[in-house]
Enzyme design. Sequence first.
Site, PDB file in Angstrom:
ATOM      1  N   HIS A 132       0.805  -1.127  -0.079  1.00 35.58           N
ATOM      2  CA  HIS A 132       0.070  -0.153  -0.062  1.00 35.58           C
ATOM      3  C   HIS A 132       0.785   1.302   0.045  1.00 35.58           C
ATOM      4  O   HIS A 132       0.147   2.314   0.091  1.00 35.58           O
ATOM      5  CB  HIS A 132      -0.919   0.083   1.247  1.00 35.58           C
ATOM      6  N   ARG A 133       1.901   1.270   0.177  1.00 32.25           N
ATOM      7  CA  ARG A 133       2.934   2.359   0.263  1.00 32.25           C
ATOM      8  C   ARG A 133       2.729   3.021  -1.138  1.00 32.25           C
ATOM      9  O   ARG A 133       2.888   4.496  -0.884  1.00 32.25           O
ATOM     10  CB  ARG A 133       4.455   1.927   0.445  1.00 32.25           C
TER      11      ARG A 133
END
Lengths: 671, 351
Positions: free
Chosen positions: B287-288
């Site tokens: 999700h970065r």
Amino acid sequence: MFEDIYPFSAIVGQDELKLALLLNAVNPNIGGVLIRGEKGTAKSTAVRALAALLPEIRVVAGCPYSCDPENGGWMCDWCRENASKGRTVLRRVRVVALPLNATEDRVVGGIDFTLAIKQGRRTVQPGLLAEVNRGILYIDEVNLLDDHIVDIILDSAASGENRIEREGISFRHPASFILVGTMNPEEGPLRPQLLDRFGLCVDIKAETDLGKRVELMERREAYDLDPQGFLKRFKNENARTAEGILSAMDHLNAVRLPKHMRTFISELCTENNVAGHRADLIMEQAARTYASLRHGQEVLTDDIAKVAHLVLAHRRRDAMPQPEPDQQEEKPHEGADQNGQKQPPDMEKPGKEQGDQANTGADEPSRRLEEQFRDGEESNSAEVPEKKDSVEQIFEIGATFAVKEIATPRDRIYRRGSGRRSRTRVSLKQGRYIKSIPGNRTGDIALDATLRAAAPYQTRRKRKNGLAVVLRKEDIREKVREKRIGNFLLFLVDASGSMGARGRMAASKGAIMSLLLDAYQKRDRVAMVSFRKNEAMTNLPPTASVELAGKLLAEMPVGGRTPLSAGLEATYKEAQNHLLRDPAARPIVIIITDGKTNVAMGDQNPVEEALGIAARMASDQRVMYIVVDTEEPGIVNFGLAARLAGALKARYSKIEELKAGQLVDIIKENR
Amino acid sequence: MKNNKPIYPFAAIVGQEKMKLGLILNTINPTLSGVLIRGEKGTAKSTAVRALADILPDITVFENDPFQLSPSDEFDVYRECMHTAYGKEIPARDQVKTVKRRVRVIELPVGATEDRVVGTMDMEHALKEGEKRVEPGLLAAAHRGILYVDEVNLLDDHVVDVLLDSAAMGVNTIEREGISFSHPARFTLVGTMNPEEGELRPQLLDRFGLCVTIEGIQSADERVAIMERRVAFDQDPEGFTRQWAVESQTMAERILQAKALLSRVEAEKALLYEIAQYCLDVGVDGHRGDIIMLKTAKTLAAYEGRSQVTSEDIQTAAELALPHRIRRQPMMEIADNVKAVRERCTEAGTQ
């Protein structure tokens, strides 16, 4: 800690991960959790967030080892002496992070330097293992941890105590802790012994649901903009979770495990072919804990179902390797293949002895398996139509897989370099400082150890020059450093027409690609030599860019005759060149061929010539050879590659034997 | 450190807009966590990073604080650090002097040893006083600043491990050589590399918020401009810097304004969906990517002086935040055109 911690209950999704952590918080007997997953999936965030929810425990006041006052038989030496005072305090369970740069003395503990100098007393300065007693030992990127430190942790995890026997100190204290580790499998696997120590294992992935991804972004932004406000928002929810943990702890002993459930657990474990009994025991604990979290009176099937995959994720193995659809047609050959190895066909009489030799050589590496790799993904194995030898073709790269460990034996030669394949002692002031030894040969003085060695004598020695510490020659300790260095991998690829037949080149390219991927992970230098038609050529001079090698491999054409001896000679030259530049290097030469040579450099028989060259090449002990036989197993096997391997004193494997085994085999072998 | 070698002014760098944008965005918003600059030799990679020092904003620190802690947020930490590291007792905040100074660019040389990076035992103090004391390393110096690694792909592996460790935690923990100590270490990681010399480890790659690939400039006019400016700078550095002073000043002010505006920038919900969809389309790990893309888009808006994120911001953000996060086939090159990848991916999906 220094920062406001992102609240546990604000983590979006990742229910499995949260469950695994909660189970451990309630019941330490579960034995920790390993979190495997791609980057950026809240692995570290979740563990750090857990610390805020942990319950309190009662400890002996002032004891640096957090001894349990209710367990008199299991106390540290300090508590035994001071037990009469009997004061206790309550404090939160600790999460102690073990950083990757930790050195041995800080993990185990050692002599207290300041006290030793000022008072000349030998006192213990507790290490991390002391601090973590009855707490959680958290190791981020656990697969990158130094082997030496891993050994120490495994030792005390198994025995539940830490013994300090160093620097004139003899001391022991309890050290039982929950291991929590995170790792990204891309960075290499975890040692099997350590893997088995983790009670549970969670494989996590990123959310694919749009809504959840958006929610996640929003929360993160909100947290970054105003941490305090964000924490307040989730305060109630966090408190509820913490209460849940506490009441589940109280309730845990009341949960019954009916007999038939126990049978169910052991059946489940047998069905999944787990090794040993740890899985059964842990599943029992986990199921009871789950039941306790939902305040049930006894364990139900559903409780077991909820936790089973957490227990089995890293222990499960398939009883029989399941044949992939596209492998099935090769199945009948596999039997023949094994036959071919053990008993070379009659027409191969002269090669029999060498064949046998090569055979033992092939078994050897499988015994050396040390690491767990995931099963290879057989995705595509391109069916390439048969063509005539003379036509040049370019074949696609076949299916790739994880390869077995290939490394040169560990030795005591000091060398320099960088990478992750073979372990070596290093001479420069580089590498991890792992421990110290008396003496000063390298000039790399371990100041801390030297001072500790000198400390107890300071009250007796005369001070001079206003220095507080007087060092004598016999105090000097030097650092022992260790690091992994990448090897030099030299690929010799047979690109002759015979390799083009029946998709063998695609499979070979797949195998080379797999080895290249492995080289990429371990940051080796690679070079590639190929031979076809009448000559050998260096396709790729030594480089650290494995990408380039991959690209070249994809474009490599196939066709023409097989000048094996020319290929061998070119390889030998490359390897020697490399050794001239770096005499401490131990190059690994990987030869991918079916051995069916038909072009000689001189006027000898091509096979004889190649074998002769091979035997001469084998006399250089510094080079390690691996022969990968691409010969299609059939009714008539020439076994020429095996003979080549024999002449080279090489490790011999078929393509399929390069594939890494599974965890369970490895554990078996280590026992 | 006043009389340093003169620095080539950031504003005078010709072309390489993407790289400059990446660096500027990180200056405005340090939570973007850095930028990786990939490119061939001689493309002003290092010049740009060093020049950045010129336009960086000021921060407030305690006087002579080796840990660069923030007086407004980290006083308690300061107290604790000074106590454990030096045995100094800090009575109250108003008794410690604070000073304003530029954000620093700390260079991590490729040959750096681990003990210099994380910190170690102060040898002199141990010998003289018989006491342990911490000698802080580069990670302490880089807190709230920029940690610059030239040729980051050549960095020693175990140093990379250590870097990853503290980049992930925002804290540097020293447990070595008899020292047990930790201090905050949140830094903007800026790395340059030449891909010909081998790729970066995926885990480290992901730690860079943004990634730009740069190439040599092809336009003849611009090439001439580069030569002219370089010669002018080499002949008379001070004069050249003066000549560009106004431009540098304007740029620095624009960054300051953007910094002030940043916390008020908002993104509509629909745009968040757009970001998430984008990341799903091209296939990113974790999700970065999403988080950094949103931050980048917001910072872009702030840089443009807007308080609303637009769809264009998101397109630009994708080109900066995603190239190195797109899930690649083993050993595939890092994409330099994210939009094209997306089109390819969605096409493949619909067919």
